[in-house]
Write a protein that holds these residues in place. Sequence first.
Motif, mmCIF file in Angstrom:
data_model
loop_
_atom_site.group_PDB
_atom_site.id
_atom_site.type_symbol
_atom_site.label_atom_id
_atom_site.label_comp_id
_atom_site.label_asym_id
_atom_site.label_seq_id
_atom_site.Cartn_x
_atom_site.Cartn_y
_atom_site.Cartn_z
ATOM 1 N N HIS A 1 -0.839 -0.053 2.023
ATOM 2 C CA HIS A 1 -2.220 0.413 2.040
ATOM 3 C C HIS A 1 -2.303 1.773 2.723
ATOM 4 O O HIS A 1 -2.094 1.880 3.940
ATOM 5 C CB HIS A 1 -3.105 -0.606 2.762
ATOM 6 N N PRO A 2 -2.614 2.828 1.988
ATOM 7 C CA PRO A 2 -2.655 4.185 2.562
ATOM 8 C C PRO A 2 -3.546 4.327 3.783
ATOM 9 O O PRO A 2 -3.273 5.162 4.652
ATOM 10 C CB PRO A 2 -3.163 5.038 1.385
ATOM 11 N N VAL A 3 -4.603 3.525 3.891
ATOM 12 C CA VAL A 3 -5.519 3.681 5.026
ATOM 13 C C VAL A 3 -4.803 3.476 6.352
ATOM 14 O O VAL A 3 -5.201 4.047 7.376
ATOM 15 C CB VAL A 3 -6.717 2.707 4.902
ATOM 16 N N THR A 4 -3.719 2.693 6.363
ATOM 17 C CA THR A 4 -3.031 2.428 7.631
ATOM 18 C C THR A 4 -2.325 3.660 8.176
ATOM 19 O O THR A 4 -1.918 3.665 9.338
ATOM 20 C CB THR A 4 -2.017 1.283 7.482
ATOM 21 N N SER A 5 -2.170 4.690 7.345
ATOM 22 C CA SER A 5 -1.579 5.947 7.801
ATOM 23 C C SER A 5 -2.622 7.020 8.070
ATOM 24 O O SER A 5 -2.274 8.180 8.319
ATOM 25 C CB SER A 5 -0.570 6.458 6.762
ATOM 26 N N ASP A 6 -3.897 6.658 8.033
ATOM 27 C CA ASP A 6 -4.961 7.611 8.352
ATOM 28 C C ASP A 6 -4.980 7.837 9.857
ATOM 29 O O ASP A 6 -5.071 6.885 10.642
ATOM 30 C CB ASP A 6 -6.311 7.050 7.870
ATOM 31 N N SER B 1 -8.981 -2.592 3.751
ATOM 32 C CA SER B 1 -8.010 -1.686 3.146
ATOM 33 C C SER B 1 -8.649 -0.504 2.419
ATOM 34 O O SER B 1 -7.939 0.344 1.872
ATOM 35 C CB SER B 1 -7.112 -2.454 2.169
ATOM 36 N N ASN B 2 -9.979 -0.444 2.422
ATOM 37 C CA ASN B 2 -10.657 0.677 1.757
ATOM 38 C C ASN B 2 -10.367 1.981 2.500
ATOM 39 O O ASN B 2 -10.318 2.008 3.731
ATOM 40 C CB ASN B 2 -12.169 0.452 1.728
ATOM 41 N N PRO B 3 -10.201 3.084 1.774
ATOM 42 C CA PRO B 3 -9.978 4.368 2.455
ATOM 43 C C PRO B 3 -11.202 4.788 3.254
ATOM 44 O O PRO B 3 -12.337 4.452 2.901
ATOM 45 C CB PRO B 3 -9.689 5.337 1.301
#
Length: 265
Positions: A163-168, A205-207
């Motif tokens: 999930h890309p959001v975890t790298s925000d 998990s939403n951006p």
Amino acid sequence: MSGDERGYRRFVALGDSQTEGLNDGDDVRGYRGWADRLAEHLAAADPEVRYANLAVRGRLAHEVCAEQLSPALALAPDLVTVMAGVNDLIRPGCDVAAVSGHIERMLSALSAAGAEVVTFAYPDPGRLLPAGRLLSARTRDLNDRVRAAARRSGALVVDLSAHPVTSDSRLWSDDRLHLNALGHTLLAAAVAHALRLPGSDDSWSNPLPVREPLTRWRRAEAELRWAMGFVGPWVVRRLTKRSSGDGRRAKRPALGPVSVHTGRS
């Protein structure tokens, strides 16, 4: 078995600083963190829930296994989370196979004791740290090994790497190693969703909303501030063979009732 099929009354969290709750709070007020937040989610549905948190900052995977596994088993939990390995990954000469072996030992022993066990696959550090790219392959290797160990033991994996959001960066503290309050909130929601607890969903998990990118100067300033404020002290601890967890004990070594937090964060 998932949370919509059984209730959890005895939740025990094992791990290092992330599970202890850094930096969701401070040393004066105490740390809350994703595990506390998950316990509160459980207790909101069932006030009889009891919770212990055995995590201690700075612990390596073999230390989590040696120091926390037996006490966890003695508490006879029906739900356990195991988050370990990141402190190993950031050290030179990390033996990923050995690290995953310690994690698998914990997953297998706790599952064999009848607990629902949850563990984690980690985000790519190269998305948060310029130097993190050096750890990307090592992190993927550990994630693959942990997924395989979870399949063998029947543990659930919360796959943060998917999930890309975890790298925000907005989920992370200034040190880029520990989640902030928002990050801990989303991680607790991710575990609740994996367990299919009542009231959980995949919205965690939403951006996050799009934001303006930093200028080159601001990025350089941020990198310098990070290096001086966090990398330097970390190197000093390694050279002097000290750990941030020296002299510390688990914040909740025994199962106890959970006070449901009513604040906004």
